[in-house]
Design an enzyme around this catalytic site. Structure first.
Site, short mmCIF file in Angstrom:
data_model
loop_
_atom_site.label_atom_id
_atom_site.label_comp_id
_atom_site.label_asym_id
_atom_site.label_seq_id
_atom_site.Cartn_x
_atom_site.Cartn_y
_atom_site.Cartn_z
N HIS A 287 1.53 3.08 -4.64
CA HIS A 287 1.62 3.39 -3.21
C HIS A 287 0.91 4.72 -2.95
CE1 HIS A 287 3.14 4.44 0.73
NE2 HIS A 287 3.42 3.17 0.88
N GLU B 119 -3.24 -1.12 2.11
CA GLU B 119 -2.60 -0.17 3.03
C GLU B 119 -3.54 1.02 3.27
OE1 GLU B 119 1.97 -0.58 2.98
OE2 GLU B 119 1.38 0.96 1.57
P1 PGA Z 1 4.65 2.12 7.63
O1 PGA Z 1 4.58 2.23 6.04
O2 PGA Z 1 4.91 0.67 7.96
O3 PGA Z 1 5.72 3.03 8.05
O4 PGA Z 1 3.29 2.54 8.13
C1 PGA Z 1 3.98 1.24 5.26
C2 PGA Z 1 3.94 1.67 3.82
O5 PGA Z 1 3.61 2.84 3.56
O6 PGA Z 1 4.26 0.89 2.90
#
Ligand code: PGA
Length: 254
Positions: free
Chosen positions: A97, A167
């Site tokens: 992440h 992401e």
């Molecule tokens: P968010 O986070 O939906 O708050 O943008 C997503 C993530 O970081 O997994």
């Protein structure tokens, strides 16, 4: 487009610290999604894993962790191994992440993937660029992240247990209108699939679901899943309450 069962995973980060609140959210979601056709999961803080495993005993909801150690065991103070996660009832783990990559190298991430695979945990491998410009360098950035993470990963495990979560860092933690545009997401999904095919071979790559994460909320879930052609979502802030998480799940059920 590869047809995968849709997947929605909540990444609780450090949003929930009370076991009672956590139980409440999970039980509520569990009740409302009995009979669901999609895969639903929660990646919870380590300390909540035993309580959550108990709450989800007879549920199809998947339980996971947000990170794991690159080491298999031994003298590593404060670390949590893949085997420990498995032993308390986790079935998946998030690796790489962006909020962890600040402290972890590509080499560590590749090791973490191997540890997860050895323990037979499913892996949600996160990739994402910091920013975008006209030159399109973000594509090469994503390609490099995939290549280094998966270089030593057994191809056959990838087909069985790998999930990619795209992401983009610039889209995380915002409101829905700051998230990715569906057409841009579709373009990136195609690019990721192409890279996975190069790394894992076509047959394995087609079995790997690609999720999107970054400010997914009720308001943009529909357009992102349809226009972005992804298998589902990794949801951060909106997964910390049943009231905001359930509508996203419902969009993915359709
Ligand atoms: P968010 O986070 O939906 O708050 O943008 C997503 C993530 O970081 O997994």
């Amino acid at each position: 487009m590869a047809k995968h069962k849709r997947i929605v995973i909540g990444n609780w980060k450090m949003y929930i610290d009370s076991p009672a609140v956590a139980m409440d959210v999970v039980r509520h979601v569990n009740r409302k999604t009995a009979g669901s056709k999609i895969e639903i999961g929660f990646a919870v803080p380590f300390v909540l894993l035993p309580t959550m495993a108990n709450a989800l005993k007879n549920s199809k909801i998947m339980l996971g962790a947000q990170k794991l150690s690159a080491h298999g065991g031994g003298a590593h103070t404060g670390e949590i191994s893949a085997g420990m996660l498995k032993a308390v009832g986790a079935s998946f783990v998030i690796v790489g992440h962006s909020e962890r990559r600040e402290n972890e190298t590509d080499a560590m991430i590749a090791e973490e993937l191997l540890r997860a695979s050895e323990a037979k945990l499913r892996v949600v491998l996160c990739v994402g660029e910091k920013n975008r410009d006209e030159s399109g360098a973000h594509f090469e950035f994503i390609a490099a992240q995939l290549k280094s993470a998966l270089a030593a990963f057994p191809k056959i495990s990838a087909a069985r247990s790998l999930i990619i979560a795209y992401e983009p860092i610039w889209a995380i933690g915002k409101q829905a209108d700051a998230a990715m545009k569906p057409a841009e997401l579709r373009e990136m999904e195609i690019f990721i699939r192409k890279k996975l095919t190069e790394i894992l071979g076509r047959e394995n790559a087609m079995k790997v679901p690609v999720l999107y994460g970054g400010s997914v909320e009720e308001g943009n879930a529909q357009s992102l899943i349809e226009g972005g052609d992804v298998a589902g979502f990794l949801v951060g802030h909106a997964s910390a309450s049943a009231a905001t998480f359930l509508p996203i799940i419902q969009v993915c059920e359709k």
